[in-house]
Scaffold this motif. Sequence first.
Motif, PDB file in Angstrom:
ATOM      1  N   TYR A   1      55.059  71.656 112.036  1.00  7.06           N
ATOM      2  CA  TYR A   1      56.237  71.719 111.168  1.00  7.06           C
ATOM      3  C   TYR A   1      55.798  71.737 109.706  1.00  7.06           C
ATOM      4  O   TYR A   1      56.335  72.507 108.892  1.00  7.06           O
ATOM      5  N   GLN A   2      54.830  70.906 109.371  1.00  3.13           N
ATOM      6  CA  GLN A   2      54.320  70.867 107.996  1.00  3.13           C
ATOM      7  C   GLN A   2      53.702  72.206 107.605  1.00  3.13           C
ATOM      8  O   GLN A   2      53.948  72.727 106.519  1.00  3.13           O
TER       9      GLN A   2
ATOM     10  N   LYS B   1      45.422  76.252 106.640  1.00  2.00           N
ATOM     11  CA  LYS B   1      45.612  76.158 105.189  1.00  2.00           C
ATOM     12  C   LYS B   1      44.905  77.298 104.460  1.00  2.00           C
ATOM     13  O   LYS B   1      45.418  77.826 103.464  1.00  2.00           O
TER      14      LYS B   1
ATOM     15  N   THR C   1      56.573  74.928 107.252  1.00  2.54           N
ATOM     16  CA  THR C   1      57.408  74.795 106.053  1.00  2.54           C
ATOM     17  C   THR C   1      56.640  75.193 104.788  1.00  2.54           C
ATOM     18  O   THR C   1      57.215  75.793 103.880  1.00  2.54           O
ATOM     19  N   VAL C   2      55.347  74.891 104.741  1.00  2.87           N
ATOM     20  CA  VAL C   2      54.522  75.335 103.612  1.00  2.87           C
ATOM     21  C   VAL C   2      54.495  76.858 103.556  1.00  2.87           C
ATOM     22  O   VAL C   2      54.632  77.465 102.483  1.00  2.87           O
TER      23      VAL C   2
ATOM     24  N   GLU D   1      54.709  67.520 114.459  1.00  2.00           N
ATOM     25  CA  GLU D   1      54.807  67.248 113.026  1.00  2.00           C
ATOM     26  C   GLU D   1      53.808  68.078 112.231  1.00  2.00           C
ATOM     27  O   GLU D   1      54.113  68.569 111.133  1.00  2.00           O
TER      28      GLU D   1
END
Length: 336
Positions: free
Chosen positions: A260-261, A218, A264-265, A257
């Motif tokens: 993938y998150q 992040k 996509t971000v 998952e």
Amino acid sequence: MDNSLRINKQNIIKFHRIGSLIILRDFNNVIKYIEDEYFSKEVFEHKYYTAADNFVFRMDITGLTYSSIYKMACRDLEKEDFVQYLLGLKIIIVKLKGNQRYTYYDRDDIKGVLNYIEEEYSLSGLNKEEKDILDIVDDQTIKDKIVGFEELKFETYVQGSTISIYKRDNDMNEKFYEGELKSAVNKGIIYHYIVEVDHYINLDISSTVHYDWVFLAKLLSLYYATEKKPWSSDMTRDMLRIYYGIMGCCELQKFEEIIYQITTVNLKMVIKKNSRQMYQTKSEEISEVINYLINVYSLHMDERYIVYIKDFLVILEGLDQLEKVNTVKGWLERIS
């Protein structure tokens, strides 16, 4: 030739060599070469060295990127401002010894400076290889390696700084990291936090849990979002290193998952940056994003990434990159 011009040309050649080593991510030899050429003996007046030491030891240099330092050092060298030039070299050494990773755009920006030097001073450069849009990262080059410094051995890494604001305890959960993420953004020092997490993970990499890696992902995503620089091959490698870290902490369904998150971000940020025209859309960035998606798909074959690849392929086709488009289409046919 005037003696001062001859000396400056010698420094230009040395400076070009330093940039070439930086691009190759040859960290140990970057440090060794600078120290051998400039610090094992006093090439300039003694007061220049004192001034460089005083600055480095009194100031926080974390916020200075390698590429910004290199650009400034180039300007200073051309002006024969050897005080500032020497300071730039000192900062590069200190940052590397402090295990402060390159930003995702450092090498690309330094390549631009090297191109200028080569043209301006008639120097031969590195062999310029065309990037293959199907460049699949070998997992052995990054898996279980040092975060941010995959080319180093852990024994070498720990000889530098591993001090971190983070300590391993029970309070470092997902909620804690969300608070840290907000602090990094509000303070405007995201890169500083990246360095801190690098040190934290690398010092005991076997004890990391998935949300340690997610926090780092992040931070990198937000750093990309706040910089007026395009996605790069280095960002792809940085993300893949994190994905392999997450893979080692999770069962398969949760791993798939999570990445993938994250992915996509990242794609939303790419689209948003281009829609805001933070910089001119370039085919190179779209190519890099497609390569990123190809690598993520190769990591685990989720058909959702194929949909994204096809969407970005339409953009690339509109940028008149038919050769790359056909290459990717050929790859899509082979995996179908």
